[in-house]
Design a protein around this motif. Sequence first.
Motif, mmCIF file in Angstrom:
data_model
loop_
_atom_site.group_PDB
_atom_site.id
_atom_site.type_symbol
_atom_site.label_atom_id
_atom_site.label_comp_id
_atom_site.label_asym_id
_atom_site.label_seq_id
_atom_site.Cartn_x
_atom_site.Cartn_y
_atom_site.Cartn_z
ATOM 1 N N UNK A 123 1.241 60.410 -44.197
ATOM 2 C CA UNK A 123 0.314 60.268 -43.449
ATOM 3 C C UNK A 123 -0.108 58.652 -43.029
ATOM 4 N N UNK A 124 0.234 57.948 -44.297
ATOM 5 C CA UNK A 124 -0.018 56.469 -43.983
ATOM 6 C C UNK A 124 1.088 55.980 -43.165
ATOM 7 N N UNK A 125 2.206 56.495 -43.634
ATOM 8 C CA UNK A 125 3.426 55.910 -42.668
ATOM 9 C C UNK A 125 3.384 56.284 -41.185
ATOM 10 N N UNK A 126 2.849 57.419 -41.127
ATOM 11 C CA UNK A 126 2.813 57.810 -39.457
ATOM 12 C C UNK A 126 1.592 57.039 -38.862
ATOM 13 N N UNK A 127 0.627 56.560 -39.618
ATOM 14 C CA UNK A 127 -0.553 55.735 -39.168
ATOM 15 C C UNK A 127 -0.007 54.380 -38.794
ATOM 16 N N UNK A 128 0.808 53.732 -39.748
ATOM 17 C CA UNK A 128 1.328 52.449 -39.560
ATOM 18 C C UNK A 128 2.392 52.539 -38.544
ATOM 19 N N UNK A 129 3.274 53.547 -38.182
ATOM 20 C CA UNK A 129 4.162 53.393 -36.914
ATOM 21 C C UNK A 129 3.268 53.739 -35.891
ATOM 22 N N UNK A 130 2.155 54.601 -35.821
ATOM 23 C CA UNK A 130 1.216 54.697 -34.605
ATOM 24 C C UNK A 130 0.692 53.291 -34.174
ATOM 25 N N UNK A 131 0.236 52.669 -35.326
ATOM 26 C CA UNK A 131 -0.435 51.337 -34.930
ATOM 27 C C UNK A 131 0.434 50.368 -34.181
ATOM 28 N N UNK A 132 1.797 50.298 -34.708
ATOM 29 C CA UNK A 132 2.519 49.527 -34.163
ATOM 30 C C UNK A 132 2.695 49.945 -32.571
ATOM 31 N N UNK A 133 2.881 51.273 -32.336
ATOM 32 C CA UNK A 133 3.168 51.791 -30.999
ATOM 33 C C UNK A 133 2.069 51.604 -30.275
ATOM 34 N N UNK A 134 0.850 51.653 -30.597
ATOM 35 C CA UNK A 134 -0.446 51.233 -29.836
ATOM 36 C C UNK A 134 -0.319 49.580 -29.283
ATOM 37 N N UNK A 135 0.307 48.960 -30.151
ATOM 38 C CA UNK A 135 0.616 47.425 -29.710
ATOM 39 C C UNK A 135 1.635 47.138 -28.700
ATOM 40 N N UNK A 136 2.360 48.328 -28.437
ATOM 41 C CA UNK A 136 3.550 48.326 -27.254
ATOM 42 C C UNK A 136 2.717 48.367 -25.993
ATOM 43 N N UNK A 137 1.881 47.654 -25.559
ATOM 44 C CA UNK A 137 1.354 47.555 -24.044
ATOM 45 C C UNK A 137 1.840 46.614 -23.488
ATOM 46 N N UNK A 138 2.021 46.734 -21.889
ATOM 47 C CA UNK A 138 2.775 45.570 -21.254
ATOM 48 C C UNK A 138 1.701 45.365 -20.027
ATOM 49 N N UNK A 139 0.865 44.294 -20.211
ATOM 50 C CA UNK A 139 0.059 43.877 -19.428
ATOM 51 C C UNK A 139 0.757 43.022 -18.328
ATOM 52 N N UNK A 140 -0.425 42.630 -17.324
ATOM 53 C CA UNK A 140 0.006 41.678 -16.294
ATOM 54 C C UNK A 140 1.212 41.841 -15.363
ATOM 55 N N UNK A 141 1.408 43.250 -15.010
ATOM 56 C CA UNK A 141 2.457 43.485 -14.016
ATOM 57 C C UNK A 141 1.922 42.895 -12.930
ATOM 58 N N UNK A 142 2.960 42.605 -12.005
ATOM 59 C CA UNK A 142 2.362 41.899 -10.694
ATOM 60 C C UNK A 142 1.306 42.866 -10.012
ATOM 61 N N UNK A 143 1.633 44.186 -9.980
ATOM 62 C CA UNK A 143 0.701 45.051 -9.595
ATOM 63 C C UNK A 143 -0.743 44.931 -10.017
ATOM 64 N N UNK A 144 -0.700 44.713 -11.339
ATOM 65 C CA UNK A 144 -2.122 44.547 -12.056
ATOM 66 C C UNK A 144 -2.920 43.137 -11.695
ATOM 67 N N UNK A 145 -2.129 42.243 -11.606
ATOM 68 C CA UNK A 145 -2.494 41.083 -11.097
ATOM 69 C C UNK A 145 -3.038 41.062 -9.776
ATOM 70 N N UNK A 146 -2.442 41.919 -8.838
ATOM 71 C CA UNK A 146 -2.814 42.096 -7.523
ATOM 72 C C UNK A 146 -4.192 43.069 -7.691
ATOM 73 N N UNK A 147 -4.244 43.940 -8.273
ATOM 74 C CA UNK A 147 -5.783 44.448 -8.414
ATOM 75 C C UNK A 147 -6.806 43.576 -8.978
ATOM 76 N N UNK A 148 -6.325 42.682 -9.735
ATOM 77 C CA UNK A 148 -7.223 41.812 -10.228
ATOM 78 C C UNK A 148 -7.381 40.715 -9.302
#
Length: 327
Positions: free
Chosen positions: A171-196
């Motif tokens: 369970x702790x192993x899965x929790x650690x991997x999930x926390x890493x995957x949570x960090x795999x976000x990709x902000x600031x796409x050109x379209x996001x910047x357009x929306x902002x």
Amino acid sequence: MSKSHNDPANIKRLRLPWRFFLLLGGSLLPGSTLFAMEPIQPIPQHVEYDKQKAALGKKLFFDPILSQDQTVSCATCHDPKTGGADYRAISEGIFNRPGQMNSPTVFNSYFNFRQFWNGRASNLASQVSGPLHNPVEMGLTLEEVDRRLNQHPEYPRQFKSIYGKPRVNIDDMADAIAEFEKALYTPNAKFDRYLRGELELDKAALDGYRLFKKIGCAACHNGINVGGNSYQYLGAVIPVKWRKDQGDLHQRTGDPFDKNRYKVPSLRNIALTGPYLHDGSAASLDKVLKKMAFHNLGFELSEDQLTQLMAFLNTLTGDMPAILDTP
């Protein structure tokens, strides 16, 4: 006599572009919130996560120790170099055993309402155990996972420092991997910047976005992840042949209503994540657009429409996750 402030001519001169109000946080738009006028919202520029857990999860994500023959890691089928997805149409597991599905991107999966094509996992941590125990993918028993992690020269100490337990558990192993995957976000796409309101799209991309909304793509591909928040039919207008081994919602529920229903994939970073669809049958972006327009919207795209949609979709590529650059 001076003109009244209610004079239409004066009002016209004072009218400002809607993007001005978005830059003010939407505060001058009564009853609205930021980006409320658009079906897509920007990815947050920062997501809170536990950095110690994520660093440990990153090590596990890239470690083939979690596969029976020690040749396959999570990253084998979710390669950061290919947008967090698999460059192969159908993923291969231990001993080169072919799977049945195309591996969707792990990037931004934190924003999905469920995990897997048929939504059988409710969150990232519960998703981890699926491939781990699958005899085709990683093929490990609970007992073998326990033995390998607890006999490892480094993992027991690292887990104890974070989780405070004398032994590593799954369970702790899965929790650690999930926390890493949570960090795999990709902000600031050109379209996001357009929306902002930070930049304007070129004409082809803007026309593509307008077309995306006009013909109905945004009915399924919306929200932060431009998808990943509903189940929909493949072949809603012009049916496609159903195959019981293709991991649809029916495989999980047994309900005939759910045949050829899948979790809508995210379109984030779609230019990087081919081949496409649950079975990897669309090798390129233009092919998947043609297929979806025909089967789900009921018409064939013109070359101009195809060019415009592709221009828009190319604006959805964001920054690589920052955690990948950390040791």
